[in-house]
Design a protein around this motif. Structure first.
Motif, short mmCIF file in Angstrom:
data_model
loop_
_atom_site.label_atom_id
_atom_site.label_comp_id
_atom_site.label_asym_id
_atom_site.label_seq_id
_atom_site.Cartn_x
_atom_site.Cartn_y
_atom_site.Cartn_z
N ASN A 5 0.83 -1.19 0.00
CA ASN A 5 0.00 0.00 0.00
C ASN A 5 0.88 1.25 0.00
OD1 ASN A 5 -1.90 1.98 0.31
ND2 ASN A 5 -3.12 0.84 1.79
N LYS A 6 1.40 1.58 -1.16
CA LYS A 6 2.32 2.71 -1.29
C LYS A 6 1.63 4.05 -1.01
CE LYS A 6 5.34 0.46 -4.60
NZ LYS A 6 5.89 0.50 -5.95
N THR A 7 0.38 4.18 -1.44
CA THR A 7 -0.34 5.43 -1.24
C THR A 7 -0.49 5.76 0.24
OG1 THR A 7 -1.54 5.04 -3.29
CG2 THR A 7 -2.45 6.69 -1.79
N GLN A 8 -0.92 4.77 1.00
CA GLN A 8 -1.10 5.00 2.43
C GLN A 8 0.24 5.23 3.13
OE1 GLN A 8 -3.26 1.95 4.52
NE2 GLN A 8 -3.84 3.36 6.15
N ALA A 9 1.26 4.53 2.70
CA ALA A 9 2.59 4.73 3.27
C ALA A 9 3.05 6.17 3.02
CB ALA A 9 3.59 3.74 2.67
N GLU A 10 2.86 6.63 1.81
CA GLU A 10 3.24 8.01 1.45
C GLU A 10 2.48 9.01 2.33
OE1 GLU A 10 5.23 10.85 -1.00
OE2 GLU A 10 5.34 8.69 -1.28
N GLU A 11 1.18 8.80 2.48
CA GLU A 11 0.37 9.70 3.32
C GLU A 11 0.86 9.72 4.76
OE1 GLU A 11 -3.61 8.25 2.74
OE2 GLU A 11 -3.73 9.03 0.70
N LEU A 12 1.23 8.55 5.29
CA LEU A 12 1.72 8.49 6.66
C LEU A 12 3.05 9.20 6.83
CD1 LEU A 12 0.75 4.83 7.64
CD2 LEU A 12 -0.10 6.94 8.67
N PHE A 13 3.95 9.02 5.88
CA PHE A 13 5.23 9.73 5.95
C PHE A 13 5.02 11.24 5.93
CE2 PHE A 13 7.46 5.77 4.45
CZ PHE A 13 8.28 5.66 5.56
N LEU A 14 4.15 11.70 5.05
CA LEU A 14 3.89 13.14 4.97
C LEU A 14 3.24 13.65 6.25
CD1 LEU A 14 2.68 13.42 1.26
CD2 LEU A 14 4.81 14.28 2.24
N LYS A 15 2.34 12.88 6.82
CA LYS A 15 1.68 13.27 8.06
C LYS A 15 2.69 13.35 9.21
CE LYS A 15 -2.27 12.11 10.96
NZ LYS A 15 -3.40 11.19 11.17
N ILE A 16 3.54 12.36 9.30
CA ILE A 16 4.56 12.34 10.36
C ILE A 16 5.49 13.54 10.23
CG2 ILE A 16 6.63 11.11 11.20
CD1 ILE A 16 5.08 8.49 10.52
N SER A 17 5.95 13.81 9.01
CA SER A 17 6.88 14.93 8.85
C SER A 17 6.20 16.28 9.07
CB SER A 17 7.58 14.88 7.49
OG SER A 17 6.65 14.91 6.45
N THR A 18 4.90 16.35 8.85
CA THR A 18 4.16 17.59 9.11
C THR A 18 3.89 17.77 10.60
OG1 THR A 18 3.09 17.41 6.95
CG2 THR A 18 2.06 18.88 8.55
N LEU A 19 3.47 16.70 11.26
CA LEU A 19 3.14 16.79 12.69
C LEU A 19 4.37 16.90 13.58
CD1 LEU A 19 0.26 14.15 12.96
CD2 LEU A 19 0.05 16.65 13.09
N TYR A 20 5.48 16.30 13.14
CA TYR A 20 6.70 16.26 13.97
C TYR A 20 7.92 16.73 13.17
CZ TYR A 20 3.50 13.23 16.51
OH TYR A 20 2.41 12.73 17.16
N PRO A 21 7.95 18.00 12.78
CA PRO A 21 9.06 18.48 11.95
C PRO A 21 10.41 18.48 12.66
CG PRO A 21 7.70 20.31 12.67
CD PRO A 21 7.00 19.04 13.10
N GLU A 22 10.40 18.42 13.99
CA GLU A 22 11.65 18.45 14.75
C GLU A 22 12.29 17.07 14.89
OE1 GLU A 22 8.54 17.25 17.59
OE2 GLU A 22 8.58 18.72 16.01
N LEU A 23 11.62 16.04 14.42
CA LEU A 23 12.15 14.69 14.55
C LEU A 23 12.92 14.28 13.30
CD1 LEU A 23 9.20 12.82 16.28
CD2 LEU A 23 11.26 13.76 17.31
N LEU A 24 14.15 13.90 13.54
CA LEU A 24 15.03 13.50 12.45
C LEU A 24 14.58 12.22 11.76
CD1 LEU A 24 17.86 13.21 10.99
CD2 LEU A 24 18.53 11.96 13.03
N PHE A 25 14.22 11.20 12.54
CA PHE A 25 14.04 9.88 11.95
C PHE A 25 12.83 9.79 11.03
CE2 PHE A 25 17.03 8.96 15.34
CZ PHE A 25 17.99 8.33 14.58
N GLY A 26 11.84 10.62 11.22
CA GLY A 26 10.73 10.64 10.27
C GLY A 26 11.22 11.01 8.89
N ARG A 27 12.13 11.97 8.83
CA ARG A 27 12.70 12.39 7.55
C ARG A 27 13.64 11.33 6.97
NH1 ARG A 27 12.19 18.26 7.22
NH2 ARG A 27 11.27 18.97 9.17
N LEU A 28 14.44 10.75 7.84
CA LEU A 28 15.39 9.74 7.38
C LEU A 28 14.66 8.51 6.82
CD1 LEU A 28 18.38 8.99 7.12
CD2 LEU A 28 18.23 8.03 9.42
N TYR A 29 13.64 8.05 7.52
CA TYR A 29 12.88 6.88 7.05
C TYR A 29 12.09 7.22 5.78
CZ TYR A 29 14.00 4.90 11.61
OH TYR A 29 14.65 4.43 12.72
N TYR A 30 11.61 8.44 5.69
CA TYR A 30 10.91 8.86 4.48
C TYR A 30 11.88 8.87 3.30
CZ TYR A 30 7.70 11.58 1.51
OH TYR A 30 6.87 12.03 0.50
#
Length: 170
Positions: A5-30
C-alpha cells in the motif's frame, strides 16, 4: 509499504513529517522509502534539507552519500562526506562512527582512481579504531598496488591475515 500500500505509506510519511518536523528519523525513514520506490531526486532534496536542519546527524550524510554514489555522482558523495567530517558535533550513529565515514571516503576515492587520497582516508579510519574493527585492509593493499608499491600492499595483506586469518580467499 511492505504490504503493497504505497499510497497510504506516502500519506503516513507526509503526516509524520508535518506533525513532527523536529524529529530526524521521520525524515530519514521517508528518504529511505523514497529511495526504495526509486524517487531518488525527491530523496536527495529531502536529505539535503534535513542536513540543513540537523547538521550534526551522521546518518543523514551517509544516506545522502550512498544515494549519490548509487547514481554515479561520487564527486558529490565525496563532498557530502567531507562536509560531514568538518562538523564539530557530529553525532555517533547507531552502528556507524566517524571511522566508517573515513573508510567510505577512502572507498570513493579508490573508485575515482585517486589512490593517494584513498590511502590517507583509509589509514585515518584504521587509526580511529581497533585492528579488528578495520575491514578495509584489502582496499588499502589494492590502493598501494595501483601506485606500484607492492611492499606496502603486502604489509596490509599480512595485516588482514593477522587480524582475520585465512578465512578470506581474496
Amino acid at each position: 509499504y511492505q504490504v503493497g500500500n504505497k499510497t497510504q505509506a506516502e500519506e503516513l510519511f507526509l503526516k509524520i513529517s508535518t506533525l513532527y518536523p523536529e524529529l530526524l528519523f521521520g525524515r530519514l525513514y521517508y528518504a529511505d522509502y523514497l529511495i526504495k520506490t526509486d524517487r531518488r531526486k525527491a530523496a536527495k532534496i529531502l536529505l539535503t534539507k534535513a542536513i540543513s536542519l540537523f547538521p550534526e546527524e551522521l546518518e543523514l550524510y551517509l544516506t545522502l552519500a550512498s544515494l549519490l554514489k548509487s547514481i554515479d555522482r561520487s564527486g558529490d558523495a565525496i563532498a557530502v562526506l567531507k562536509s560531514a567530517l568538518t562538523e564539530e558535533n557530529l553525532s555517533i550513529g547507531r552502528t556507524i562512527r566517524k571511522k566508517d565515514m573515513w573508510a567510505e571516503l577512502g572507498s570513493l576515492y579508490f573508485d575515482r582512481g585517486d589512490y593517494n587520497s584513498s590511502i590517507v582516508c583509509l589509514k585515518k579510519s584504521m587509526r580511529m579504531g581497533q585492528k579488528d574493527e578495520f575491514y578495509h585492509y584489502e582496499l588499502l593493499a589494492a590502493s598501494y598496488l595501483k601506485l606500484n608499491d607492492p611492499k606496502n600492499a603486502l604489509k596490509y595483506i599480512e595485516s588482514h591475515i593477522e587480524v582475520y586469518g585465512d578465512q578470506d580467499p581474496a
